[in-house]
Design a protein around this motif. Structure first.
Motif, PDB file in Angstrom:
ATOM      1  N   ALA A   1       4.117  -4.272 -13.855  1.00  0.00           N
ATOM      2  CA  ALA A   1       4.470  -2.876 -14.134  1.00  0.00           C
ATOM      3  C   ALA A   1       5.614  -2.790 -15.145  1.00  0.00           C
ATOM      4  CB  ALA A   1       4.843  -2.161 -12.842  1.00  0.00           C
ATOM      5  N   ALA A   2       6.588  -3.668 -15.025  1.00  0.00           N
ATOM      6  CA  ALA A   2       7.703  -3.663 -15.972  1.00  0.00           C
ATOM      7  C   ALA A   2       7.228  -3.997 -17.376  1.00  0.00           C
ATOM      8  CB  ALA A   2       8.772  -4.660 -15.520  1.00  0.00           C
ATOM      9  N   ALA A   3       6.298  -4.957 -17.473  1.00  0.00           N
ATOM     10  CA  ALA A   3       5.796  -5.373 -18.784  1.00  0.00           C
ATOM     11  C   ALA A   3       4.967  -4.282 -19.449  1.00  0.00           C
ATOM     12  CB  ALA A   3       4.962  -6.644 -18.639  1.00  0.00           C
ATOM     13  N   HIS A   4       4.408  -3.355 -18.651  1.00  0.00           N
ATOM     14  CA  HIS A   4       3.560  -2.299 -19.208  1.00  0.00           C
ATOM     15  C   HIS A   4       4.208  -0.918 -19.116  1.00  0.00           C
ATOM     16  CE1 HIS A   4       0.658  -5.552 -18.631  1.00  0.00           C
ATOM     17  NE2 HIS A   4      -0.085  -4.953 -19.533  1.00  0.00           N
ATOM     18  N   SER A   5       5.499  -0.885 -18.803  1.00  0.00           N
ATOM     19  CA  SER A   5       6.174   0.408 -18.638  1.00  0.00           C
ATOM     20  C   SER A   5       6.290   1.177 -19.945  1.00  0.00           C
ATOM     21  CB  SER A   5       7.565   0.197 -18.036  1.00  0.00           C
ATOM     22  OG  SER A   5       8.370  -0.607 -18.886  1.00  0.00           O
ATOM     23  N   ALA A   6       6.231   0.457 -21.065  1.00  0.00           N
ATOM     24  CA  ALA A   6       6.352   1.126 -22.361  1.00  0.00           C
ATOM     25  C   ALA A   6       4.999   1.372 -23.028  1.00  0.00           C
ATOM     26  CB  ALA A   6       7.241   0.297 -23.294  1.00  0.00           C
TER      27      ALA A   6
ATOM     28  N   ALA B   1       5.772  -0.987  -7.855  1.00  0.00           N
ATOM     29  CA  ALA B   1       5.213  -0.620  -9.159  1.00  0.00           C
ATOM     30  C   ALA B   1       5.992   0.540  -9.776  1.00  0.00           C
ATOM     31  CB  ALA B   1       3.738  -0.265  -9.018  1.00  0.00           C
ATOM     32  N   LEU B   2       6.282   1.559  -8.985  1.00  0.00           N
ATOM     33  CA  LEU B   2       7.009   2.713  -9.503  1.00  0.00           C
ATOM     34  C   LEU B   2       8.464   2.363  -9.814  1.00  0.00           C
ATOM     35  CD1 LEU B   2       5.456   5.406  -7.163  1.00  0.00           C
ATOM     36  CD2 LEU B   2       5.185   5.279  -9.648  1.00  0.00           C
ATOM     37  N   GLN B   3       9.065   1.505  -8.997  1.00  0.00           N
ATOM     38  CA  GLN B   3      10.423   1.059  -9.311  1.00  0.00           C
ATOM     39  C   GLN B   3      10.473   0.358 -10.660  1.00  0.00           C
ATOM     40  OE1 GLN B   3      11.602  -1.389  -5.932  1.00  0.00           O
ATOM     41  NE2 GLN B   3      12.987   0.190  -5.205  1.00  0.00           N
ATOM     42  N   ALA B   4       9.407  -0.355 -10.992  1.00  0.00           N
ATOM     43  CA  ALA B   4       9.392  -1.147 -12.219  1.00  0.00           C
ATOM     44  C   ALA B   4       8.921  -0.371 -13.436  1.00  0.00           C
ATOM     45  CB  ALA B   4       8.509  -2.380 -12.031  1.00  0.00           C
ATOM     46  N   GLY B   5       8.555   0.898 -13.254  1.00  0.00           N
ATOM     47  CA  GLY B   5       8.236   1.712 -14.420  1.00  0.00           C
ATOM     48  C   GLY B   5       6.816   2.198 -14.534  1.00  0.00           C
ATOM     49  N   ALA B   6       5.961   1.963 -13.528  1.00  0.00           N
ATOM     50  CA  ALA B   6       4.618   2.531 -13.572  1.00  0.00           C
ATOM     51  C   ALA B   6       4.715   4.054 -13.630  1.00  0.00           C
ATOM     52  CB  ALA B   6       3.813   2.094 -12.353  1.00  0.00           C
ATOM     53  N   ARG B   7       3.753   4.681 -14.308  1.00  0.00           N
ATOM     54  CA  ARG B   7       3.794   6.147 -14.441  1.00  0.00           C
ATOM     55  C   ARG B   7       3.235   6.823 -13.208  1.00  0.00           C
ATOM     56  NH1 ARG B   7       0.004   9.891 -16.388  1.00  0.00           N
ATOM     57  NH2 ARG B   7      -1.373   8.206 -17.087  1.00  0.00           N
ATOM     58  N   ASN B   8       2.183   6.239 -12.629  1.00  0.00           N
ATOM     59  CA  ASN B   8       1.489   6.902 -11.531  1.00  0.00           C
ATOM     60  C   ASN B   8       0.807   5.856 -10.658  1.00  0.00           C
ATOM     61  OD1 ASN B   8      -1.469   8.154 -10.722  1.00  0.00           O
ATOM     62  ND2 ASN B   8       0.208   9.581 -10.378  1.00  0.00           N
ATOM     63  N   VAL B   9       0.839   6.065  -9.339  1.00  0.00           N
ATOM     64  CA  VAL B   9       0.117   5.202  -8.405  1.00  0.00           C
ATOM     65  C   VAL B   9      -0.690   6.079  -7.455  1.00  0.00           C
ATOM     66  CG1 VAL B   9       0.249   3.404  -6.640  1.00  0.00           C
ATOM     67  CG2 VAL B   9       1.939   3.450  -8.486  1.00  0.00           C
TER      68      VAL B   9
END
Length: 335
Positions: free
Chosen positions: A145-150, A171-179
Motif C-alpha cells: 500500500a505504501a509503494a502504491h500510495s502515490a 492498508a489505510l495506514q500506509a496510504g491506500a485510498r479505499n478498502v
C-alpha cells in the motif's frame, strides 16, 4: 515439555502481540500440543490435546515458569495468563475450554502490532481477534500500500473474509485510498469498525456484512481493485470449504483486478499444500502470474512448510504499451 520451559525462561518482555512458542510446527518433539502467545499484558497458553491429570500437572509447572520469568521481566507486576484447550473433539463442535489461570484480562483488551492497534478477546472462542501467524502478510500489505500510495487514482483494496479487518487497517495506514471489507459475520465486522476507530481511521473503509458468494455483483461494481486479499477459513461448515470453494474465488480474480493489480491468496490448512493453490490458479486464472510466497514469521517455522500457513502473491499483467512502430491513427477528414 522442556523446550517450552526453555522458551519461557529466555523470552523478552513483549510489547507487540506475538507468538513465543510454536510447538505445532513439529520442531520440538514432545511439545506438539503447545503454543504460547503474548497478547500484552496477557499470556495465552494453548493445548491441542484433551485435558487430564497429566495436563493439570504440566500447567502447574508452566505456571511456575511463567511466574518466575515475569518477576524478572516486570518485578512487582501481576502475572496475567489464560489457558485454552482446543482438542479435536472440542474443535469439531466449535467449542473450547478456556480458563483464567492468574491475574486478569483488560476489558477492552487492545494490543499493538507494527504500529497498529487491535481489539482482542482471549477468554472466549477459538479465534482471538488477531491471527498472529499472519503478521508478515500484514507487513506485505502495508509495504504494498505504501509503494502504491502515490498512484494516479490511489490504491483500492478488496478484503475478502475480512474478519476483524486488520488488513484494512494497515492498508489505510500506509496510504491506500479505499478498502472494501466483506465478511458474513456481523460481530467480526463490528470489531473491524472499532479497530479502524482505535487507529484514528475515519474515512476510506466500507464494511459489507454479506455472504461473499451472494454478493459478487456489488463487489464487482465497486472495482476494479489494485489489491485483492483472499483470506478464508480452511473449513467453516455452511460457509466455506477450501477444497470446493477456493476455486470459486480464483475464477473471479481476473474480473476483480485492475491491470497491474495483485492478489494475496492465503490458506491455513495443513492438509492442503502450496500446489493446491498453484495448480488451481494455473487452471482457473492462468493470466495471473505467480510472484512469491510470503514467508511466515520465523517463530512459526514448521518441519514441513507445506503444512504451514500459505500466503501467495499473484499479479495481473499490465496493459501493453502502445507500439511506437504502429502507424498513428489518421486524422478525421475535414468537413
Amino acid at each position: 515439555m522442556q523446550p517450552l520451559l526453555d522458551a519461557i525462561a529466555a523470552m523478552p518482555l513483549p510489547t507487540d502481540a506475538c507468538r513465543i512458542f510454536h510447538g505445532r510446527g513439529g520442531r520440538f518433539p514432545g511439545c506438539e500440543q503447545w503454543t504460547l502467545d503474548a497478547y500484552p499484558p496477557v499470556w495465552v497458553l494453548t493445548s491441542f490435546l484433551p485435558s487430564g491429570d497429566e495436563t493439570e500437572a504440566q500447567l502447574v509447572t508452566i505456571g511456575a515458569a511463567l511466574a518466575q520469568r515475569w518477576e524478572a521481566l516486570a518485578p512487582g507486576q501481576p502475572l496475567n495468563w489464560v489457558f485454552q484447550c482446543r482438542n479435536e473433539a472440542l474443535r469439531t463442535q466449535g467449542r473450547t475450554e478456556t480458563r483464567l489461570m492468574a491475574g486478569s484480562v483488560p476489558d477492552p483488551h487492545v494490543v499493538t502490532e507494527q504500529g497498529a492497534r487491535f481489539k482482542v478477546h482471549v477468554l472466549r472462542g477459538q479465534n482471538h481477534g488477531l491471527f498472529l501467524d499472519m503478521g508478515e502478510g500484514r507487513r506485505w500489505v502495508r509495504d504494498y500500500a505504501a509503494a502504491h500510495s502515490a498512484d494516479r487514482y490511489g490504491l483500492k483494496v478488496l478484503n475478502l473474509f475480512a474478519y476483524t479487518c486488520a488488513f484494512s487497517v494497515v492498508a489505510l495506514q500506509a496510504g491506500a485510498r479505499n478498502v472494501v471489507n466483506v465478511d458474513m459475520s456481523h460481530g467480526a465486522m463490528a470489531i473491524g469498525q472499532q479497530n479502524h476507530q482505535l487507529n484514528g481511521i475515519t474515512t476510506g473503509a466500507s464494511f459489507l456484512a454479506h455472504d461473499i458468494f451472494s454478493s459478487w455483483g456489488k463487489i464487482t461494481r465497486s472495482g476494479p481493485y489494485g489489491l485483492v486479499i483472499v483470506d478464508p477459513p480452511s473449513y467453516q461448515k455452511g460457509s466455506f470449504v477450501a477444497t470446493k470453494d477456493y476455486a470459486r474465488l480464483m475464477r473471479r480474480l481476473p474480473d476483480l483486478l485492475a491491470p497491474g493489480g495483485h492478489a494475496l491468496l492465503c490458506l491455513n490448512a495443513p492438509e492442503l499444500g502450496v500446489d493446491f493453490l498453484q495448480s488451481q490458479m494455473q487452471e482457473l486464472a492462468p493470466e495471473l502470474q505467480f510472484v512469491e510466497r510470503v514467508a511466515n514469521p520465523a517463530v512459526f517455522s514448521d518441519v514441513d512448510e507445506d503444512r504451514a500457513l500459505k500466503v501467495l502473491v499473484y499479479a495481473m499483467p499490465e496493459l501493453p504499451l502502445p507500439n511506437a512502430a504502429d502507424p498513428a491513427p489518421s486524422a478525421p477528414a475535414a468537413p
